[in-house]
Write a protein that holds these residues in place. Structure first.
Motif, PDB file in Angstrom:
ATOM      1  N   GLY A  69     -52.591  34.436  22.560  1.00 37.29           N
ATOM      2  CA  GLY A  69     -52.822  33.004  22.442  1.00 37.29           C
ATOM      3  C   GLY A  69     -54.073  32.598  21.690  1.00 37.29           C
ATOM      4  O   GLY A  69     -54.318  31.404  21.487  1.00 37.29           O
ATOM      5  N   ARG A  70     -54.862  33.573  21.235  1.00 34.83           N
ATOM      6  CA  ARG A  70     -56.075  33.252  20.479  1.00 34.83           C
ATOM      7  C   ARG A  70     -56.348  34.377  19.499  1.00 34.83           C
ATOM      8  O   ARG A  70     -56.615  35.511  19.909  1.00 34.83           O
ATOM      9  N   HIS A  71     -56.261  34.070  18.217  1.00 34.08           N
ATOM     10  CA  HIS A  71     -56.457  35.105  17.207  1.00 34.08           C
ATOM     11  C   HIS A  71     -57.877  35.648  17.264  1.00 34.08           C
ATOM     12  O   HIS A  71     -58.832  34.929  17.583  1.00 34.08           O
ATOM     13  N   GLN A 101     -65.629  31.600   6.013  1.00 38.46           N
ATOM     14  CA  GLN A 101     -64.920  30.652   5.158  1.00 38.46           C
ATOM     15  C   GLN A 101     -63.482  30.410   5.616  1.00 38.46           C
ATOM     16  O   GLN A 101     -62.793  29.541   5.080  1.00 38.46           O
ATOM     17  N   LEU A 102     -63.023  31.177   6.601  1.00 41.24           N
ATOM     18  CA  LEU A 102     -61.613  31.152   6.993  1.00 41.24           C
ATOM     19  C   LEU A 102     -61.293  29.925   7.836  1.00 41.24           C
ATOM     20  O   LEU A 102     -62.008  29.616   8.797  1.00 41.24           O
ATOM     21  N   GLY A 103     -60.215  29.222   7.477  1.00 42.07           N
ATOM     22  CA  GLY A 103     -59.822  28.034   8.218  1.00 42.07           C
ATOM     23  C   GLY A 103     -58.511  28.143   8.947  1.00 42.07           C
ATOM     24  O   GLY A 103     -58.267  27.441   9.931  1.00 42.07           O
ATOM     25  N   ALA A 104     -57.617  29.010   8.478  1.00 44.63           N
ATOM     26  CA  ALA A 104     -56.312  29.184   9.121  1.00 44.63           C
ATOM     27  C   ALA A 104     -55.675  30.468   8.603  1.00 44.63           C
ATOM     28  O   ALA A 104     -56.032  30.973   7.534  1.00 44.63           O
ATOM     29  N   LEU A 105     -54.725  30.969   9.379  1.00 46.58           N
ATOM     30  CA  LEU A 105     -54.017  32.202   9.035  1.00 46.58           C
ATOM     31  C   LEU A 105     -52.521  31.951   9.089  1.00 46.58           C
ATOM     32  O   LEU A 105     -52.025  31.295  10.011  1.00 46.58           O
ATOM     33  N   VAL A 106     -51.800  32.477   8.095  1.00 50.22           N
ATOM     34  CA  VAL A 106     -50.342  32.451   8.095  1.00 50.22           C
ATOM     35  C   VAL A 106     -49.864  33.883   8.293  1.00 50.22           C
ATOM     36  O   VAL A 106     -50.319  34.798   7.601  1.00 50.22           O
ATOM     37  N   CYS A 107     -48.962  34.093   9.235  1.00 52.33           N
ATOM     38  CA  CYS A 107     -48.398  35.430   9.444  1.00 52.33           C
ATOM     39  C   CYS A 107     -46.904  35.316   9.691  1.00 52.33           C
ATOM     40  O   CYS A 107     -46.371  34.226   9.915  1.00 52.33           O
ATOM     41  N   PHE A 155     -46.707  38.731  14.563  1.00 54.73           N
ATOM     42  CA  PHE A 155     -46.879  37.950  15.788  1.00 54.73           C
ATOM     43  C   PHE A 155     -46.337  38.718  16.996  1.00 54.73           C
ATOM     44  O   PHE A 155     -46.991  38.805  18.039  1.00 54.73           O
ATOM     45  N   ASP A 156     -45.145  39.287  16.864  1.00 51.49           N
ATOM     46  CA  ASP A 156     -44.543  40.018  17.982  1.00 51.49           C
ATOM     47  C   ASP A 156     -45.305  41.298  18.313  1.00 51.49           C
ATOM     48  O   ASP A 156     -45.502  41.630  19.491  1.00 51.49           O
ATOM     49  N   VAL A 157     -45.741  42.037  17.282  1.00 44.76           N
ATOM     50  CA  VAL A 157     -46.466  43.294  17.510  1.00 44.76           C
ATOM     51  C   VAL A 157     -47.753  43.044  18.290  1.00 44.76           C
ATOM     52  O   VAL A 157     -48.138  43.819  19.160  1.00 44.76           O
ATOM     53  N   VAL A 210     -50.436  29.923  11.816  1.00 44.41           N
ATOM     54  CA  VAL A 210     -49.115  29.393  11.497  1.00 44.41           C
ATOM     55  C   VAL A 210     -48.180  30.587  11.352  1.00 44.41           C
ATOM     56  O   VAL A 210     -48.430  31.483  10.541  1.00 44.41           O
ATOM     57  N   VAL A 211     -47.115  30.597  12.141  1.00 44.37           N
ATOM     58  CA  VAL A 211     -46.190  31.722  12.163  1.00 44.37           C
ATOM     59  C   VAL A 211     -44.886  31.315  11.492  1.00 44.37           C
ATOM     60  O   VAL A 211     -44.267  30.315  11.876  1.00 44.37           O
ATOM     61  N   VAL A 212     -44.482  32.078  10.481  1.00 41.84           N
ATOM     62  CA  VAL A 212     -43.202  31.858   9.810  1.00 41.84           C
ATOM     63  C   VAL A 212     -42.136  32.592  10.614  1.00 41.84           C
ATOM     64  O   VAL A 212     -42.241  33.804  10.845  1.00 41.84           O
ATOM     65  N   THR A 213     -41.126  31.878  11.055  1.00 40.61           N
ATOM     66  CA  THR A 213     -40.123  32.484  11.924  1.00 40.61           C
ATOM     67  C   THR A 213     -38.779  31.792  11.736  1.00 40.61           C
ATOM     68  O   THR A 213     -38.713  30.650  11.268  1.00 40.61           O
ATOM     69  N   HIS A 214     -37.723  32.487  12.118  1.00 39.13           N
ATOM     70  CA  HIS A 214     -36.392  31.865  12.121  1.00 39.13           C
ATOM     71  C   HIS A 214     -36.131  31.161  13.441  1.00 39.13           C
ATOM     72  O   HIS A 214     -35.264  30.286  13.524  1.00 39.13           O
TER      73      HIS A 214
END
Length: 198
Positions: free
Chosen positions: A77-79, A58-64, A69-71, A86-90
Motif C-alpha cells: 500500500g505504500r511504494h 525529482q520523482l513525482g509518480a510511478l507507472v507500473c 504490482f502483483d509480485v 499508477v497501475v496499468v491493468t485489465h
C-alpha cells in the motif's frame, strides 16, 4: 523516464521474477539510505547514494504494470519511494483496494497512454518514472519516453525478463548518455530519447 537495474545481457529479472545479483549494489556501501518500507534500508556507496538521492528527489509518480504490482503485493500500500503509483491493468484488484483504502494507487484499465497522463497529473512538474519491461516497451513504442535510465550491473543472467521487449518500431534512437557514473557493482547511465517512434 523508464528506469531499471539491468544485467549486461539486458534483463531486469529472471523468468520467475527473481533478481539474482541484480540488486547487490544496494548493499555494498557505508551510506545508509532508509526507505518508507519497514525493514528495508539500502547501504549504498557515496557515489550511488548521490545519484540515488538526486534522482528520487525529482520523482513525482510511478507507472507500473500488473505483474510488478502483483509480485510486490502493491508494496503493502505504500511504494518504497513514497510516491503515488499508477497501475496499468485489465482488471482492478478490488479486494486489494478494499484492504488498502488509504493507498495512493490508481488503477487504469484503458491503456498505457491514459496511465501516463494520470501519473503526470499526479506528479505535476516532477518526473514520472515507468517501471518494468512491458510498460517501458509500450511507452517507448508510443513515443512517451524522454529518457531511459539504466543501472547497469556486471552480471549475465542468461535469460529472463528483458528491460525492453519486442518493439513495433525498430531502431528507436537514444542520444549519448547525459549521465555516466561508475560505482561499485553498478554503472548509472541516463540516455535521452532523441528520435522517438512515429
Amino acid at each position: 523516464m523508464a528506469a531499471a537495474t539491468m544485467s549486461l545481457d539486458g534483463y531486469i529479472a529472471t523468468a520467475d521474477n527473481g533478481i539474482g545479483h541484480l540488486f547487490d549494489w544496494y548493499d555494498v556501501g557505508p551510506v545508509t539510505v532508509p526507505t518508507v518500507t519497514p525493514g528495508l534500508t539500502f547501504h549504498l556507496t557515496e557515489t550511488s547514494a548521490g545519484y540515488w538521492q538526486r534522482w528520487t528527489s525529482q520523482l513525482g509518480a510511478l507507472v507500473c504494470g500488473r505483474v510488478l504490482f502483483d509480485v510486490t503485493d502493491g508494496w503493502n500500500g505504500r511504494h518504497t519511494m513514497d510516491v503515488p503509483v499508477v497501475v496499468v491493468t485489465h482488471r482492478r484488484p478490488d479486494d486489494w483496494i478494499a484492504a488498502h483504502p488509504d493507498a495512493p494507487f490508481t488503477f487504469v484499465t484503458d491503456g498505457i497512454r491514459a496511465a501516463v497522463e494520470q501519473a503526470q497529473a499526479l506528479a505535476g512538474d516532477r518526473i514520472v518514472a515507468v517501471a518494468a519491461g512491458t510498460v517501458a516497451t509500450q511507452c517507448l513504442d508510443l513515443g512517451l519516453l524522454d529518457e531511459v535510465a539504466v543501472d547497469l550491473v556486471p552480471v549475465v543472467l542468461g535469460g529472463g525478463r528483458p528491460f525492453f521487449g519486442e518493439l513495433r518500431h525498430r531502431d528507436v534512437l537514444l542520444g549519448d548518455p547525459t549521465t555516466c557514473i561508475r560505482a561499485e557493482r553498478v554503472t548509472h547511465l541516463v540516455f535521452p530519447v532523441t528520435q522517438p517512434p512515429r
